[in-house]
Design an enzyme around this catalytic site. Sequence first.
Site, PDB file in Angstrom:
ATOM      1  N   LEU A  17       0.798  -1.221   0.000  1.00 11.74           N
ATOM      2  CA  LEU A  17       0.000   0.000   0.000  1.00 11.74           C
ATOM      3  C   LEU A  17       0.835   1.277   0.000  1.00 11.74           C
ATOM      4  O   LEU A  17       0.306   2.368   0.235  1.00 11.74           O
ATOM      5  CB  LEU A  17      -0.955  -0.005   1.197  1.00 11.74           C
ATOM      6  N   CYS A  18       2.127   1.152  -0.274  1.00 11.30           N
ATOM      7  CA  CYS A  18       2.977   2.342  -0.378  1.00 11.30           C
ATOM      8  C   CYS A  18       2.836   2.979  -1.759  1.00 11.30           C
ATOM      9  O   CYS A  18       2.645   2.285  -2.759  1.00 11.30           O
ATOM     10  CB  CYS A  18       4.444   1.978  -0.144  1.00 11.30           C
ATOM     11  N   HIS A  19       2.957   4.307  -1.783  1.00  4.73           N
ATOM     12  CA  HIS A  19       2.871   5.033  -3.044  1.00  4.73           C
ATOM     13  C   HIS A  19       4.249   5.087  -3.716  1.00  4.73           C
ATOM     14  O   HIS A  19       5.271   5.208  -3.027  1.00  4.73           O
ATOM     15  CB  HIS A  19       2.402   6.475  -2.809  1.00  4.73           C
TER      16      HIS A  19
ATOM     17  N   MET B 246       8.671   4.790   5.139  1.00  6.75           N
ATOM     18  CA  MET B 246       8.804   3.401   4.718  1.00  6.75           C
ATOM     19  C   MET B 246      10.038   3.196   3.841  1.00  6.75           C
ATOM     20  O   MET B 246      10.683   2.145   3.896  1.00  6.75           O
ATOM     21  CB  MET B 246       7.551   2.940   3.979  1.00  6.75           C
ATOM     22  N   GLU B 247      10.374   4.197   3.054  1.00 10.54           N
ATOM     23  CA  GLU B 247      11.573   4.101   2.214  1.00 10.54           C
ATOM     24  C   GLU B 247      12.832   4.041   3.078  1.00 10.54           C
ATOM     25  O   GLU B 247      13.758   3.257   2.803  1.00 10.54           O
ATOM     26  CB  GLU B 247      11.628   5.291   1.255  1.00 10.54           C
TER      27      GLU B 247
ATOM     28  N   ASP C 208      23.592 -11.703   4.589  1.00  6.34           N
ATOM     29  CA  ASP C 208      23.822 -12.622   3.471  1.00  6.34           C
ATOM     30  C   ASP C 208      25.306 -12.745   3.141  1.00  6.34           C
ATOM     31  O   ASP C 208      25.801 -13.847   2.880  1.00  6.34           O
ATOM     32  CB  ASP C 208      23.064 -12.134   2.240  1.00  6.34           C
TER      33      ASP C 208
END
Length: 285
Positions: free
Chosen positions: A202-204, A240-241, A255
């Site tokens: 739901l992020c733009h 969020m970014e 990793d």
Amino acid sequence: MVEIYIDGSCMGNPGPGGWAAILLRDGERLELKGSEPQTTSNRMELMAAINGLAHVPEGEEVTVYSDSQYLVKTMKAGQRRKKNLDLWQQLDKLSEARKVSWVWLQGHAGHPENEQAHQLAQEMAERAQRPTHFDSTGRVHMVDVSEKGPTSRVAVARGRIGMQPATLELIRRGEMAKGDVLAVAKIAGILAAKRTHELIPLCHPLQISHISLEFDLDEEKSEVEVAATVRATERTGVEMEALTAVAVSLLTIYDMCKAVDRGMKIQEIRLVRKSGGKSGEIVLE
């Protein structure tokens, strides 16, 4: 002289809460505010004072106005703290580095700055109470931001990964078999921030103007801390970014090092600051 008007609010106590601090200095005004999903009114009062004082340079004279007798009496009389010791320690440290006067105001008595701080704190508490990604019927939806105007947005996130001292030393020397761990992790974080909308449903999609990642190798704790800063001029925030950049950077470190250290632990991925938009500046650390 700096004046700070603060207030805290909580829905349920404990429950969703908000805090606000209004700073006045030489005709300039700064509004700070924030929220927490589960807290108390006393903790929100303390958060307001902490964040307000954090924006005042050390050594300056400052007067803090609050309608919380709990806060003002404790600071003026040096009363014993029984709860919220983590926040009291932060507040004491900030106060000791500044010349602080504490003034109690009668709440809801018509003082404009006190009333404004109260309103902002309540708005933040209400916002913490309601999810934005659900419509009135409870169905998931993407928030419509078309009516918002673009503003300068900044978000800073942090996280860390703990490991064996020998693993940290290999990273520091650039001797890991897969290559330069931090260089690859930086590229991974930048790419992840740019593609956040493809990872989080739901992020733009945003036009990001700046992404930076910094790595701090802490030999004492045997860990790497990652800090990501994201900037954009957009209708919605870039929290969020920034969080995605940190998460993917840490995963990349894992990793590249897992062959020599299976016990690494990724911890404390969190937002520490954001600014821009209607909510203004929110400082969490």
